[in-house]
Structures are given as structure tokens and as C-alpha cells.
Design an enzyme around this catalytic site. Sequence first.
Site, short mmCIF file in Angstrom:
data_model
loop_
_atom_site.label_atom_id
_atom_site.label_comp_id
_atom_site.label_asym_id
_atom_site.label_seq_id
_atom_site.Cartn_x
_atom_site.Cartn_y
_atom_site.Cartn_z
N GLU A 1 33.48 -34.21 -11.66
CA GLU A 1 33.26 -33.40 -12.87
C GLU A 1 32.30 -32.28 -12.58
OE1 GLU A 1 31.92 -35.95 -15.91
OE2 GLU A 1 33.62 -37.30 -15.66
N THR B 1 32.73 -30.12 -18.52
CA THR B 1 32.88 -30.33 -17.07
C THR B 1 34.35 -30.22 -16.71
OG1 THR B 1 33.03 -32.72 -17.44
CG2 THR B 1 30.88 -31.86 -16.77
N ASN C 1 37.23 -31.27 -14.64
CA ASN C 1 37.52 -32.43 -13.79
C ASN C 1 38.64 -32.09 -12.82
OD1 ASN C 1 36.08 -33.28 -16.12
ND2 ASN C 1 36.86 -35.36 -15.92
C1 LIG Z 1 25.39 -32.62 -13.27
C2 LIG Z 1 25.92 -33.87 -13.89
C3 LIG Z 1 25.22 -35.06 -13.75
C4 LIG Z 1 25.70 -36.23 -14.33
N1 LIG Z 1 24.99 -37.39 -14.17
C5 LIG Z 1 25.41 -38.53 -14.77
C6 LIG Z 1 24.68 -39.76 -14.62
O1 LIG Z 1 23.66 -39.83 -13.94
N2 LIG Z 1 25.16 -40.86 -15.26
C7 LIG Z 1 26.30 -40.84 -16.03
O2 LIG Z 1 26.65 -41.85 -16.58
N3 LIG Z 1 27.03 -39.69 -16.15
C8 LIG Z 1 26.61 -38.54 -15.54
N4 LIG Z 1 27.32 -37.38 -15.68
C9 LIG Z 1 28.66 -37.44 -16.27
C10 LIG Z 1 28.73 -37.23 -17.74
O3 LIG Z 1 28.49 -38.45 -18.38
C11 LIG Z 1 30.17 -36.73 -17.89
O4 LIG Z 1 30.22 -35.38 -17.50
C12 LIG Z 1 30.76 -36.96 -19.24
O5 LIG Z 1 31.02 -38.33 -19.38
C13 LIG Z 1 32.02 -36.16 -19.48
O6 LIG Z 1 33.17 -36.76 -18.98
P1 LIG Z 1 34.62 -36.15 -19.18
O7 LIG Z 1 34.76 -34.93 -18.33
O8 LIG Z 1 35.54 -37.24 -18.71
O9 LIG Z 1 34.80 -35.83 -20.63
C14 LIG Z 1 26.89 -36.19 -15.09
C15 LIG Z 1 27.59 -34.99 -15.23
C16 LIG Z 1 27.12 -33.83 -14.65
C17 LIG Z 1 27.88 -32.56 -14.82
N1 LIG Z 2 31.01 -24.03 -17.96
C1 LIG Z 2 32.09 -24.78 -17.84
N2 LIG Z 2 32.22 -25.65 -16.81
C2 LIG Z 2 33.31 -26.42 -16.71
N3 LIG Z 2 34.36 -26.40 -17.57
C3 LIG Z 2 34.29 -25.56 -18.61
C4 LIG Z 2 33.16 -24.72 -18.79
N4 LIG Z 2 33.37 -23.97 -19.91
C5 LIG Z 2 34.57 -24.33 -20.40
N5 LIG Z 2 35.14 -25.29 -19.63
C6 LIG Z 2 36.47 -25.88 -19.97
O1 LIG Z 2 36.19 -27.13 -20.60
C7 LIG Z 2 36.95 -28.18 -19.97
C8 LIG Z 2 36.14 -29.46 -19.87
O2 LIG Z 2 35.65 -29.94 -21.07
P1 LIG Z 2 35.36 -31.50 -21.23
O3 LIG Z 2 34.80 -31.64 -22.59
O4 LIG Z 2 34.57 -32.00 -20.06
O5 LIG Z 2 36.80 -32.10 -21.25
P2 LIG Z 2 37.55 -33.11 -20.23
O6 LIG Z 2 37.09 -34.46 -20.63
O7 LIG Z 2 39.01 -32.88 -20.48
O8 LIG Z 2 37.12 -32.76 -18.85
C9 LIG Z 2 37.27 -27.67 -18.59
O9 LIG Z 2 38.44 -28.26 -18.09
C10 LIG Z 2 37.40 -26.18 -18.79
O10 LIG Z 2 38.72 -25.84 -19.15
MG LIG Z 3 35.15 -32.92 -18.09
#
Ligand SMILES: Cc1cc2nc3c(=O)[nH]c(=O)nc-3n(C[C@H](O)[C@H](O)[C@H](O)COP(=O)(O)O)c2cc1C
Ligand SMILES: Nc1ncnc2c1ncn2[C@@H]1O[C@H](COP(=O)(O)OP(=O)(O)O)[C@@H](O)[C@H]1O
Ligand SMILES: [Mg+2]
Length: 209
Positions: free
Chosen positions: A110, A44, A46
Site C-alpha cells: 500500500e 493508499t 495498492n
Molecule cells: C506509511 C504507512 C504505514 C502503515 N503502518 C501500519 C502499521 O504499522 N500497522 C497497521 O496495521 N497498518 C499500517 N498501515 C496500513 C493501513 O492500516 C492501511 O493503509 C489501511 O488499512 C488501508 O488499507 P486499504 O488500502 O486496503 O484500504 C500503514 C500504511 C501506510 C501507508
Molecule cells: N496520495 C495518494 N496516494 C495513493 N493513492 C491515492 C492518492 N490520492 C488518491 N489516491 C487514489 O485513492 C486510491 C486508494 O484509496 P484507498 O482508500 O486506500 O482505497 P483502496 O482500499 O481501494 O486501496 C488509490 O488507488 C488512488 O486511485
Molecule cells: Mg489502499
Amino acid sequence: MRPDKPREPVAGPDAGPEPPYPVRLSGPVIKGFGRGSKDLGIPTANIPADDLSEKHPELTTGVYYGIVALDPKTYQHETSEGSTSTAVVLPAVLSIGYNPFYKNTVRSVEIHIMPALTEPSPTAAGQEGQTKFNRLPDFYQTRLNLLILGYIRPEFDYVSLEALVEDIRVDCEVARESLLREAYKCYLVDSGKASGKVSEDREWLVSFD
Ligand SMILES: Cc1cc2nc3c(=O)[nH]c(=O)nc-3n(C[C@H](O)[C@H](O)[C@H](O)COP(=O)(O)O)c2cc1C
Ligand SMILES: Nc1ncnc2c1ncn2[C@@H]1O[C@H](COP(=O)(O)OP(=O)(O)O)[C@@H](O)[C@H]1O
Ligand SMILES: [Mg+2]
């Protein structure tokens, strides 16, 4: 906890986004907690959420769908004509909130970027083995514009990581089916028939000064 209810296949009215949508968000792609790819297999992108409550009080915590564009100055993508200076525009699903499963104390935005609607969906039901979510080359620090077109559901806590991943897989399918409707697809695909307002939003999406 997630209620044990079947999911609707689409979200939002068929006639197109209703106010407050489309909502415009932008920001540079920043580091998150590093869980998306590592724990969930769902990357995701961010973007900062600092001024969200002030600028967008209408955005409650929850899961949304929309479309994103990445700044072509730092994110180059290949097309059939070779590499291009125009921004790539792709469908997306996103969560805004505190990730109750992880009990974050700060709000995050995210965004999971999905393949083009013309490509097969990696998250379609009934595929063999573990779901492989879409993955692009990393694009940290790239500027990202996002047009939120609809709301899918609130955020939940889950009994397991697998249950969270499965719900996000369904979110991807709901987002895809929702965006495949004509009144939403026009934001993604320029058919030359888009209304003034849709063209204006599309122009905003791909402009990075
Ligand atoms: C479409 C989508 C739906 C999500 N729904 C939830 C949810 O309902 N509950 C939750 O705890 N996290 C939810 N998440 C968040 C994930 O837990 C989160 O993307 C993950 O913790 C990664 O965090 P990071 O980018 O800080 O690494 C969702 C993420 C996405 C992309
Ligand atoms: N399909 C995708 N959607 C979003 N981010 C992606 C995707 N593919 C690769 N990425 C890369 O992965 C990173 C996110 O990975 P993630 O594991 O969520 O790390 P973080 O906790 O740092 O957000 C993004 O910042 C981007 O550079
Ligand atoms: Mg992320």
C-alpha cells in the site's frame, strides 16, 4: 503494540541507499479494502503482492520510503507547460504486510503518494486541526512503478485509529526528510550530475512500454 519511544527523524544511511535498495516493484493499481481514505483519511494505492515472496524475499513486512511514477498513458498531470506525456515522479511512503491493526490474512503493498518535495508538507508537525493527507484524482488500474530506497520501521498494532494515523503522519515526515538528502534527492530530481546507476534506476522508473 507500538513501543512508546520517540521516532528518529530520518531512516537509512546519509550516504545513499545501501543494498538491497533500491528495490524495483511495479504493478497495476488495484482495489484494497477501502479503508485507507474512508477510515484513516490516508489514500493508499495498492499493487498486487502475489509474487512478492518469490521475487523479493528481502522485503520483510514493514514501512518503507521511495519514489513512484505513474503511467502517463492513463494518468495525465498538469505542469507549468500544460499536460505532458512524461510520467509524474513523486515521493512515497508505503507499507508491506498484514496491517496488524486490521488483522488482514493476506499481505498487501500500500503506497501513499506525497506531494513533491518542493511543495509544503501537509503532514508537518504543529499544524492546526486534523492532518490532511495528500489526495490526487483517483488512478485505479494505472500502472505504477516504485523504487524503494529505504526501510523505516516494522508494522505495529495500535491502541486506537488515531494512534495509527499519527504514526503514519510521522512516517510521511521521516520519508520526506530522508528523501531530501542529496544522495536520495538525485533519484527524484534530475540535476544532470547523477551517477550511471542512479540514471539507470530513474530510466527504469519512468519507462512504461
Ligand atoms: C506509511 C504507512 C504505514 C502503515 N503502518 C501500519 C502499521 O504499522 N500497522 C497497521 O496495521 N497498518 C499500517 N498501515 C496500513 C493501513 O492500516 C492501511 O493503509 C489501511 O488499512 C488501508 O488499507 P486499504 O488500502 O486496503 O484500504 C500503514 C500504511 C501506510 C501507508
Ligand atoms: N496520495 C495518494 N496516494 C495513493 N493513492 C491515492 C492518492 N490520492 C488518491 N489516491 C487514489 O485513492 C486510491 C486508494 O484509496 P484507498 O482508500 O486506500 O482505497 P483502496 O482500499 O481501494 O486501496 C488509490 O488507488 C488512488 O486511485
Ligand atoms: Mg489502499
